[in-house]
Design a protein around this motif. Structure first.
Motif, mmCIF file in Angstrom:
data_model
loop_
_atom_site.group_PDB
_atom_site.id
_atom_site.type_symbol
_atom_site.label_atom_id
_atom_site.label_comp_id
_atom_site.label_asym_id
_atom_site.label_seq_id
_atom_site.Cartn_x
_atom_site.Cartn_y
_atom_site.Cartn_z
ATOM 1 N N SER A 84 0.819 -1.334 0.002
ATOM 2 C CA SER A 84 -0.140 -0.008 -0.191
ATOM 3 C C SER A 84 0.786 1.427 -0.126
ATOM 4 N N HIS A 85 2.117 1.033 0.386
ATOM 5 C CA HIS A 85 3.087 2.257 0.305
ATOM 6 C C HIS A 85 3.965 2.207 -0.954
ATOM 7 N N ASP A 86 3.766 1.368 -1.828
ATOM 8 C CA ASP A 86 4.688 1.144 -2.967
ATOM 9 C C ASP A 86 6.032 0.682 -2.546
ATOM 10 N N THR A 87 5.995 -0.166 -1.570
ATOM 11 C CA THR A 87 7.294 -0.745 -0.899
ATOM 12 C C THR A 87 7.462 -2.065 -1.383
ATOM 13 N N PRO A 88 8.516 -2.454 -2.314
ATOM 14 C CA PRO A 88 8.773 -4.048 -2.637
ATOM 15 C C PRO A 88 8.973 -4.978 -1.584
ATOM 16 N N ILE A 89 8.652 -5.996 -1.837
ATOM 17 C CA ILE A 89 8.720 -7.004 -0.587
ATOM 18 C C ILE A 89 9.580 -8.368 -1.187
#
Length: 478
Positions: free
Chosen positions: A437-442
């Motif tokens: 949701s915060h455009d942070t890759p995982i």
């Protein structure tokens, strides 16, 4: 910057690996087999324990003792407290480190000391202190070292380990150089990378005679005598840049002097030379189920991961190379679920700093969502770009962006009696939702083995290889 082309060039990786990090990670399975054989030859199967100890204490230099204690505590599941005795001293060198037993230590406790070369006098003092307290003591160190004599005086058990081999010194850092007699801590007094001819000569050696100092007022630095009532002249300030850019006026040191003067941590595979006999010991005591056949499966699992993550495997099918490429120019947020995964995550964060020179943060789920949540809305967030999107970025260095690395211990969230209820207790879905949701890759790693020790081995091996690849393909190599 990460040179991703280097990841798919095995020969170039071998040339960049001046410290033998890839070999150290690949030989983890062999270290397990060797350590298990040494423990069997030491007669660990013949031990007749009187019961479980009240607590297990672990002491030793470097990251090996720290990670071994962390993993041992995770594998015991809290049945017995496992405490790491952290050293104190003026430098991270053998002669400077000291350890002290906690005040509550007594005859019901077990002390295990680890040393790669058995040269720490502080550990010998600790063994003597434990003997006076009535503790059961075990030393994990190579044979024929001073620490073996100390554990024999304390009437303890010696579990031999393989000695740490000295590799050729790195020209840029000086790592791997043997100790000299010039330094009381066993460190080379020559700045890392400097040729030995530049060492200061010892007092009394042939030296040029000191030139005669000029008299006051005849040149040099001594000012002429002042007349009565005359004030000292105010010196002219030096020109800007005349004394270098250092805040104290000194010029910038050469590159060889800017390297870390202290020895690096041992290669990643060195952990198993200590962890394997410890597992054999706690299996005999009844703290962890790790019989010889389990240790054999651990060695096989490490060999399988080494085959999957070796330098000959392409990046797209190599989980360690893929993780290293994903962490290029990223700030890793290592989120863990399960006690085993938490111990591996802490080791991975330390390896990223010690081996790859990269910062990393670690936290356990679900608390990680609160602790690191602000980082996902800060300038480190994956989608953050406060400046003009169309600006010229050619001359700019890439900013670090957060990337979540999720390490899960599957058995920690699965229950045989109520699997559906246990699945609802996992914080992994909330972690994925918050990151995306915060455009942070995982990135996610989850072992598939059934035994806890095998799951730990799989996670350790993949993250070890990833840290090594990040170090080799990053700026400067290893």
């Amino acid at each position: 910057m990460l040179d991703e082309s280097l990841l798919d060039a095995p020969e170039a990786l071998a040339r960049a690996d001046t410290r033998g990090l890839l070999r150290g990670a690949a030989e983890s399975g062999a270290r397990v087999r060797t350590a298990a054989r040494y423990a069997a030859e030491a007669g660990i199967a013949d031990l007749q324990p009187d019961g479980r100890p009240r607590a297990v204490l672990v002491a030793g230099p470097g990251s090996v003792a720290e990670c071994a204690a962390d993993l041992l505590g995770a594998l015991t599941g809290g049945s017995v407290p496992v405490t790491l005795i952290r050293p104190t001293g003026v430098a991270p060198a053998a002669g400077a480190l000291r350890w002290a037993l906690p005040g509550w230590t007594g005859p019901l406790d077990l002390l295990a000391v680890t040393s790669p070369d058995g040269s720490e006098p502080g550990l010998a003092v600790l063994l003597d202190q434990a003997y006076r307290r009535g503790c059961t003591v075990v030393a994990l160190t190579p044979s024929g070292t001073p620490l073996v004599e100390a554990v024999e005086r304390a009437r303890g058990l010696h579990l031999p380990t393989t000695p740490a081999a000295l590799r050729e010194p790195d020209p840029g850092t000086g790592y791997g150089q043997p100790p000299t007699d010039g330094d009381p801590y066993g460190a080379d007094p020559t700045p890392p990378g400097a040729p030995h001819a530049e060492r200061p000569t010892a007092p009394g050696a042939d030296q040029p005679e000191e030139p005669e100092r000029p008299a006051p007022g005849e040149g040099g630095t001594n000012p002429p005598p002042l007349a009565p009532g005359e004030a000292h002249p105010r010196p002219e300030p030096p020109a800007v840049g005349a004394l270098g850019s250092h805040p104290h006026g000194a010029g910038e040191p050469p590159a060889a002097q800017r390297t870390n003067p202290y020895p690096a941590d041992p290669s990643p595979g060195a952990l198993w030379a200590v962890l394997t006999p410890l597992l054999a010991l706690v299996d005999r005591i009844g703290l962890v189920h790790a019989p010889p056949e389990t240790l054999q499966r651990v060695a096989d699992r490490l060999d399988q991961v080494a085959e999957r993550c070796g330098p000959a495997q392409a990046t797209y099918r190599n989980p360690a190379k893929s993780l290293a490429a994903e962490l290029a120019d990223a700030l890793p947020l290592v989120w863990t679920e399960g006690e085993v995964a938490a111990a591996v995550g802490r080791r991975f964060a330390r390896l990223l700093g010690a081996v790859a020179g990269r910062p990393a943060l670690t936290a356990e789920l679900p608390d990680a969502l609160r602790v690191h949540g602000a980082l996902l809305t800060s300038p480190f967030a994956g989608g953050a770009d406060p400046d003009d999107f169309f600006r010229d970025r050619v001359e700019e260095s890439e900013a670090l962006r957060a990337r979540v690395v999720l390490l899960r211990d599957r058995q920690a969230v699965d229950a045989a009696d109520a699997p559906a209820v246990a699945a609802d207790l996992s914080a992994a879905p909330a972690a994925r939702e918050l990151a995306l949701s915060h455009d942070t890759p995982i990135s996610e790693l989850e072992p598939t083995a059934e035994h806890a020790v095998e799951r730990a081995a799989e996670l350790l091996a993949i993250t070890d290889f990833a840290a090594v690849y990040l170090a080799l393909a990053g700026a400067g190599g290893s």
